[in-house]
Write an enzyme that holds these catalytic residues in place. Structure first.
Site, short mmCIF file in Angstrom:
data_model
loop_
_atom_site.label_atom_id
_atom_site.label_comp_id
_atom_site.label_asym_id
_atom_site.label_seq_id
_atom_site.Cartn_x
_atom_site.Cartn_y
_atom_site.Cartn_z
N ARG A 40 35.85 46.11 45.50
CA ARG A 40 36.94 47.01 45.93
C ARG A 40 36.52 48.48 45.98
O ARG A 40 35.76 48.96 45.16
CB ARG A 40 38.12 46.88 44.97
CG ARG A 40 39.18 47.97 45.20
CD ARG A 40 40.44 47.72 44.45
NE ARG A 40 40.25 47.56 43.03
CZ ARG A 40 41.21 47.15 42.21
NH1 ARG A 40 42.41 46.86 42.70
NH2 ARG A 40 40.99 47.04 40.93
N ARG A 68 54.64 44.76 32.32
CA ARG A 68 53.45 43.99 31.94
C ARG A 68 53.58 43.41 30.54
O ARG A 68 52.66 42.75 30.08
CB ARG A 68 52.26 44.94 31.93
CG ARG A 68 51.33 44.79 33.10
CD ARG A 68 50.34 45.91 32.94
NE ARG A 68 49.08 45.65 33.50
CZ ARG A 68 48.68 46.14 34.67
NH1 ARG A 68 49.50 46.83 35.43
NH2 ARG A 68 47.46 45.92 35.08
N ARG A 110 36.86 52.23 41.05
CA ARG A 110 37.55 52.45 39.77
C ARG A 110 36.63 52.20 38.59
O ARG A 110 35.81 51.29 38.62
CB ARG A 110 38.78 51.54 39.69
CG ARG A 110 39.97 52.14 40.42
CD ARG A 110 41.13 51.22 40.57
NE ARG A 110 41.46 50.40 39.41
CZ ARG A 110 42.50 49.56 39.37
NH1 ARG A 110 43.30 49.47 40.42
NH2 ARG A 110 42.74 48.84 38.31
N ARG A 137 40.81 42.86 31.01
CA ARG A 137 42.07 42.97 31.77
C ARG A 137 42.69 41.58 31.96
O ARG A 137 43.91 41.42 31.88
CB ARG A 137 41.82 43.64 33.13
CG ARG A 137 41.63 45.15 33.00
CD ARG A 137 40.86 45.73 34.15
NE ARG A 137 41.55 45.67 35.42
CZ ARG A 137 40.95 45.88 36.59
NH1 ARG A 137 39.66 46.16 36.63
NH2 ARG A 137 41.64 45.85 37.71
N LYS A 188 48.38 43.04 44.53
CA LYS A 188 49.68 43.71 44.37
C LYS A 188 49.70 45.04 45.15
O LYS A 188 50.63 45.31 45.90
CB LYS A 188 49.97 44.00 42.88
CG LYS A 188 49.91 42.77 41.99
CD LYS A 188 50.20 43.09 40.54
CE LYS A 188 49.16 43.96 39.86
NZ LYS A 188 47.85 43.33 39.64
#
Ligand code: AP5
Ligand code: MG
Length: 216
Positions: free
Chosen positions: A127, A88, A161, A172, A13
């Site tokens: 990431r 969400r 993160r 998540r 996203k």
């Protein structure tokens, strides 16, 4: 044009939103980025959400709806918004519909990014993000340039993160399937939903999104 990018953690996203900002001049509204900024600047709200985010749980609806309302009211350009990671929950989706109506805008499309869980684990654990401009990198698919400088802003401070670990990611994903995936039916029923394959290369995914937007 106002659109939602809908998909599980790691679907891409943020990556696609940044390309739309660059190529179409749209405005990215990422509740995850807003919450991380509040956490980094040590506001009361930031302190309140830090543990919730690190565990991989969702922050309460009132906090994120408040953040989106603030940004929608203060933005005065007309190129359109990309909602990244919001809504969400069904409550957030209803609130977004009300908010857009109140500021005289409408939702044009919901892009649902189709991926699978194995790809998400791989993407998220590899990431990193530029600490200055937020450009997203990946050790495997989009490595940091060899000179160690961000290709967008030239900074050399990269972050990982705190929720990008296997335990938080599991939570998540659970939150996504329990609370966010019902939005697929919600927007399908409204006639706003468009599926785009999210497993190809970044530019292939971008072309899929562009095809939807150009045919609206
Ligand atoms: P948020 O920041 O929104 O995180 P998320 O939804 O878990 O999604 P990510 O940002 O992890 O993934 P992404 O889809 O943006 O993927 P990306 O482009 O980075 O939210 C974090 C937390 O904040 C939540 O858990 C919650 O606590 C809270 N929160 C936020 N919004 C909330 C809300 N509305 N309500 C309640 N709580 C909220 O890509 C991932 C990686 O893959 C990168 O390394 C990238 O380079 C790579 N990649 C991307 N595309 C491709 C591709 N096509 N091929 C190969 N690699 C790719
Ligand atoms: Mg993101």
């Amino acid at each position: 044009m106002n659109i939602i990018l809908l998909g599980p953690p790691g679907a891409g996203k943020g990556t696609q939103a940044r390309l739309l900002v660059e190529r179409r001049g749209m405005v990215q509204l990422s509740t995850g980025d807003m919450l991380r900024a509040a956490k980094d600047s040590g506001t009361e709200m930031g302190k309140k959400v830090a543990d919730v985010m690190a565990r991989g749980d969702l922050v309460t609806d009132d906090i994120v709806i408040g953040l989106i309302e603030e940004h929608l009211r203060s933005a005065d350009d007309d190129t359109g918004f990309i909602f990244d990671g919001f809504p969400r929950t069904l409550g957030q989706a209803d609130a977004l519909g009300d908010l857009l109506g109140r500021v005289g805008r409408r939702l044009d499309a919901v892009i649902a990014m189709e991926v699978n869980d194995e790809a998400l684990v791989e993407r998220i654990t590899a990431r990193s993000t530029c600490g200055n401009c937020g450009e997203v990198y990946n050790d495997i698919t989009k490595p940091i340039p060899e000179d160690g400088k961000c290709s967008v802003c030239g900074a050399s401070d990269f972050k990982r993160r705190s929720d990008d670990n296997e335990d938080s990611l599991k939570q998540r994903l659970l939150e996504y399937y329990k609370k966010t995936s019902p939005l697929i039916g919600y927007y399908h029923a409204k006639g706003d939903l468009h599926w785009v394959p999210g497993l190809g290369e970044i530019e292939e995914v971008a072309s899929g999104i562009a095809r939807v937007l150009d045919n609206l």
